[in-house]
Design an enzyme around this catalytic site. Structure first.
Site, PDB file in Angstrom:
ATOM      1  CG  LEU A  20      -1.926   1.146   1.313  1.00 38.57           C
ATOM      2  CD1 LEU A  20      -2.864   1.152   0.106  1.00 38.57           C
ATOM      3  CD2 LEU A  20      -2.730   1.059   2.611  1.00 38.57           C
ATOM      4  CE1 TYR A  21       5.153   2.032  -3.688  1.00 35.59           C
ATOM      5  CE2 TYR A  21       3.432   0.403  -4.053  1.00 35.59           C
ATOM      6  CZ  TYR A  21       4.764   0.775  -4.113  1.00 35.59           C
ATOM      7  OH  TYR A  21       5.698  -0.105  -4.590  1.00 35.59           O
TER       8      TYR A  21
END
Length: 199
Positions: free
Chosen positions: A41-42
């Site tokens: 997850l960025y």
């Protein structure tokens, strides 16, 4: 006291036939590592636009635990070379969720996830240890990533070894965009417009 900066030197290529490249790697002396499922997850910085600075902040979950990674701007025109700081921050899904919540409280906004199955191989090539990853990325396809960690004094040597191996393997059409960039650009193409979030 700070130690020397660590850089990730990497290059990846789209693959038409993962089995063929796997056999080629083994023939050249690569050893099989594990096969892992990675869920990333960025995040976007609350006051610095990573689209403009070409940085990335990533939270990664695997069966082995949770890690947070910062990636700096790309500093090489041939490979994807950038400063990297990676730390283990937890052991399970609960830790991932807690750290995600912490980052959101601090103002970091989730951008999107990237999920893949990664088959890892190790290869010593021209005296340098390389990590090779055959990645099956949800929504994108299969890629081979060639990576070496380096410091300032040997970044160019790492780059040259990676480029040399890629040439020996007959790999072409290097992809310097991240999986995050590719997925977002793909989604934007489907939606006919929008701003690209880089990482």
């Amino acid at each position: 006291m700070n130690g020397p900066a660590t850089f990730e030197v990497e290059l990846k290529f789209p693959l038409a036939d993962a089995d063929e490249i796997t056999l080629e790697l083994l023939a050249r002396g690569a050893t099989r590592g594990g096969v892992v499922r990675q869920s990333d997850l960025y995040f976007q910085h609350p006051s610095r636009d990573f689209r403009e600075t070409h940085e990335a902040l990533r939270l990664r979950r695997t069966d082995d635990g949770v890690k947070i990674t910062y990636k700096g701007p790309i500093i090489d025109s041939q490979t994807k070379t950038r400063r990297e700081i990676e730390l283990p921050v937890g052991r399970d899904a609960g830790d991932f969720d807690q750290l995600c919540e912490l980052l959101k409280i601090l103002g970091f906004e989730p951008v999107r996830g990237v999920a893949k199955v990664r088959a890892i191989y190790d290869l010593t090539w021209e005296g340098r240890n390389l990590e090779l990853a055959v990645d099956s990325v949800d929504g994108l396809g299969t890629f081979l990533e060639i990576e070496s960690m380096a410091h300032d004094h040997d970044r160019e040597a790492a780059r040259d070894v990676i480029l040399g191996l890629a040439a020996k393997l007959g790999l072409k059409n290097a992809e310097r965009r991240s999986y995050l960039q590719l997925l977002i650009q793909q989604a934007e193409s489907a939606d006919h417009g929008g701003h690209t979030q880089l990482g």
